[in-house]
Design a protein around this motif. Structure first.
Motif, short mmCIF file in Angstrom:
data_model
loop_
_atom_site.label_atom_id
_atom_site.label_comp_id
_atom_site.label_asym_id
_atom_site.label_seq_id
_atom_site.Cartn_x
_atom_site.Cartn_y
_atom_site.Cartn_z
N UNK A 5 25.60 43.02 52.26
CA UNK A 5 25.74 44.27 53.01
C UNK A 5 26.85 45.17 52.46
N UNK A 6 27.70 44.61 51.60
CA UNK A 6 28.85 45.38 51.09
C UNK A 6 28.92 45.26 49.57
N UNK A 7 27.89 45.73 48.87
CA UNK A 7 27.84 45.58 47.42
C UNK A 7 28.82 46.51 46.71
N UNK A 8 29.31 46.05 45.56
CA UNK A 8 30.23 46.85 44.76
C UNK A 8 29.80 46.80 43.30
N UNK A 9 29.90 47.93 42.61
CA UNK A 9 29.47 48.02 41.22
C UNK A 9 30.50 47.39 40.29
N UNK A 10 30.14 47.33 39.02
CA UNK A 10 30.99 46.69 38.01
C UNK A 10 32.40 47.27 38.01
N UNK A 11 33.34 46.35 37.99
CA UNK A 11 34.77 46.64 37.98
C UNK A 11 35.25 47.34 39.25
N UNK A 12 34.40 47.35 40.28
CA UNK A 12 34.81 47.88 41.58
C UNK A 12 34.79 46.78 42.64
N UNK A 13 34.74 45.53 42.23
CA UNK A 13 34.53 44.41 43.15
C UNK A 13 35.81 44.02 43.87
N UNK A 14 36.46 45.00 44.49
CA UNK A 14 37.75 44.75 45.14
C UNK A 14 37.55 44.02 46.48
N UNK A 15 36.68 44.53 47.32
CA UNK A 15 36.44 43.84 48.59
C UNK A 15 35.83 42.47 48.34
N UNK A 16 34.87 42.40 47.42
CA UNK A 16 34.26 41.11 47.10
C UNK A 16 35.30 40.12 46.61
N UNK A 17 36.18 40.58 45.71
CA UNK A 17 37.24 39.72 45.22
C UNK A 17 38.17 39.28 46.33
N UNK A 18 38.47 40.18 47.26
CA UNK A 18 39.31 39.82 48.40
C UNK A 18 38.66 38.72 49.24
N UNK A 19 37.36 38.86 49.51
CA UNK A 19 36.65 37.85 50.30
C UNK A 19 36.65 36.50 49.60
N UNK A 20 36.35 36.51 48.29
CA UNK A 20 36.32 35.27 47.52
C UNK A 20 37.70 34.63 47.50
N UNK A 21 38.72 35.43 47.22
CA UNK A 21 40.09 34.91 47.14
C UNK A 21 40.54 34.34 48.48
N UNK A 22 40.22 35.03 49.56
CA UNK A 22 40.62 34.54 50.89
C UNK A 22 39.93 33.21 51.20
N UNK A 23 38.68 33.10 50.85
CA UNK A 23 37.94 31.86 51.11
C UNK A 23 38.55 30.70 50.31
N UNK A 24 38.84 30.94 49.03
CA UNK A 24 39.41 29.89 48.18
C UNK A 24 40.81 29.52 48.63
N UNK A 25 41.58 30.52 49.06
CA UNK A 25 42.93 30.24 49.55
C UNK A 25 42.88 29.38 50.80
N UNK A 26 41.91 29.64 51.67
CA UNK A 26 41.77 28.83 52.88
C UNK A 26 41.42 27.38 52.57
N UNK A 27 40.85 27.15 51.39
CA UNK A 27 40.55 25.79 50.96
C UNK A 27 41.78 25.10 50.37
N UNK A 28 42.90 25.82 50.30
CA UNK A 28 44.12 25.26 49.76
C UNK A 28 44.27 25.43 48.27
N UNK A 29 43.47 26.31 47.67
CA UNK A 29 43.50 26.50 46.22
C UNK A 29 44.41 27.67 45.84
N UNK A 30 45.00 27.57 44.65
CA UNK A 30 45.77 28.68 44.11
C UNK A 30 44.81 29.63 43.39
N UNK A 31 44.84 30.89 43.74
CA UNK A 31 43.88 31.87 43.23
C UNK A 31 44.57 32.77 42.21
N UNK A 32 43.88 33.02 41.11
CA UNK A 32 44.38 33.90 40.06
C UNK A 32 43.44 35.12 39.98
N UNK A 33 44.05 36.30 39.98
CA UNK A 33 43.25 37.51 39.97
C UNK A 33 43.65 38.41 38.81
N UNK A 34 42.75 39.34 38.46
CA UNK A 34 43.07 40.34 37.46
C UNK A 34 42.48 40.09 36.09
#
Length: 381
Positions: A5-34
């Motif tokens: 429902x919230x698609x983002x084009x190439x190199x605009x995946x900011x919300x998607x990246x936030x969702x993925x990072x938050x999910x992985x962080x909740x699993x106790x993982x260290x997340x690397x971005x950028x």
């Protein structure tokens, strides 16, 4: 469905990246971005392993970006971003890897490290190449790497493998012909780029017919030919836009060389000048034999031999996971998204405004990644 429902084009995946990072962080993982601008990477260390002592390592990649397509579905999770749509299932690919991450993080009973790679800009942006150039494999070394893509036309959960070349290379080439404009009634005072362009369009097909070995695949498509506006004016310029594909690295080099030679010589023969712009193509995607056989074996164990294709036909589409496979041995496989018998949106071809990822594949794909990672790191590959 939230990602859909919230698609983002190439190199605009900011919300998607936030969702993925938050999910992985909740699993106790260290997340690397950028990496690759909007990429996300996290690592899961098995028993006794750490960043300084990773042991054997495996990379699993999922793509995150959407397409500039206007969705026409009517279900509840239709795209809320006008003119943007997850029309290729990258929302599902991301979710499958998050599902696998959940189990692997909760039960790290393996000897080694799993690198979870969430890649931006697969759709024409070369996100894999950008992540590599930003140091992906220096920071997250992988002994092997794998990726999965859905494929309509096959039953949901059916797995398809191929050793060797599986996806074609692609080149995006723009040719600009510079002539001398003039009056259509006085062509001898001009150098007509339209006539030169027409000759080039026809000549390009002779490369496939007469230069490429007959048993090799090659496609040269002129998708756009743009010139002029009036019927009585010879334009100053003409532009041709090409899509070029092959399944062999040597053929790819041959095509690029012959296109340049033919275009320049044809242009010269018509008294015009040609500028040729090769725009960041993708290489041939080549699966390595040992890793592909290992991937097949996991498929047999998970869904049974009747629900896998051992050696699928190659595809003329392109995939930038090919860049990763140029650096690291590994394999790219497909999972059926639906066919005429199953019906529904999952049977609709990718890049279509009616497409939707088949939800039933999430469990199968997640389970596949878990088993693949565990078996690989326990040394049974």
């Amino acid at each position: 469905r939230d990602l859909h429902a919230n698609p983002e084009l190439k190199y605009e995946e900011h919300r998607t990246g936030d969702k993925v990072a938050a999910y992985l962080t909740a699993l106790g993982l260290t997340v690397h971005r950028g990496l690759g601008q909007t990429g996300v990477v996290a690592s899961i260390y098995g028993k006794g392993r750490s960043k300084d002592n990773p042991g054997r390592s495996i990379g699993i990649r999922a793509d995150m970006d959407a397409l500039p397509v206007t969705e026409i579905n009517t279900f509840g999770h239709i795209s809320q971003n006008k003119g943007r749509m997850h029309a290729c299932g990258h929302d599902g690919h991301t979710t499958m890897l998050l599902g696998a991450a959940t189990t692997l993080a909760q039960h790290p009973d393996f000897d080694g490290t799993v690198h979870l790679i969430f890649q931006p800009a697969e759709e024409g942006g070369g996100g894999a190449r950008e992540m590599i150039q930003d140091g992906l494999f220096e920071r997250f070394p992988c002994d092997a790497i794998f990726a999965m893509h859905n494929m309509p036309g096959h039953p949901p959960g059916h797995l398809l493998f191929r050793s060797g070349a599986f996806m074609a290379s692609s080149e995006n080439i723009t040719i600009t012909l510079h002539g001398v404009g003039g009056h259509g009634a006085l062509p001898h005072h001009s150098a007509d780029p339209v006539v030169a362009g027409a000759a080039i369009v026809m000549g390009l097909q002779s490369i496939v017919a007469r230069n490429v070995p007959p048993l090799q695949m090659a496609v040269i498509t002129v998708g756009a030919f743009q010139a002029g506006e009036a019927n009585n004016v010879i334009p100053q310029t003409a532009t041709l836009k090409l899509s070029v594909r092959s399944l062999n690295r040597d053929v790819r080099e041959l095509l690029n060389r012959r296109i340049r030679e033919l275009v320049e010589s044809q242009a010269h023969s018509y008294g015009v000048r040609a500028d040729i712009d090769f725009r960041g193509g993708y290489p041939v995607l080549v699966n390595t034999p040992a890793e592909t056989e290992f991937a097949r074996q996991i498929g047999r164990e998970l869904v049974g031999s009747d629900h896998i294709t051992e050696q699928a036909e190659p595809l003329t589409g392109s995939e930038d996971f090919a860049f990763m496979l140029e650096d690291i041995p590994g394999s790219y496989l497909l999972i059926g998204n639906g066919d005429a018998a199953t019906g529904g949106h999952g049977a609709c071809m990718v890049h279509n405004p009616n497409y939707d990822f088949e939800d039933r594949n999430i469990a199968v794909g997640s389970a596949y990644w878990v088993r693949l990672a565990e078996r690989f790191l326990d040394g049974t590959s």
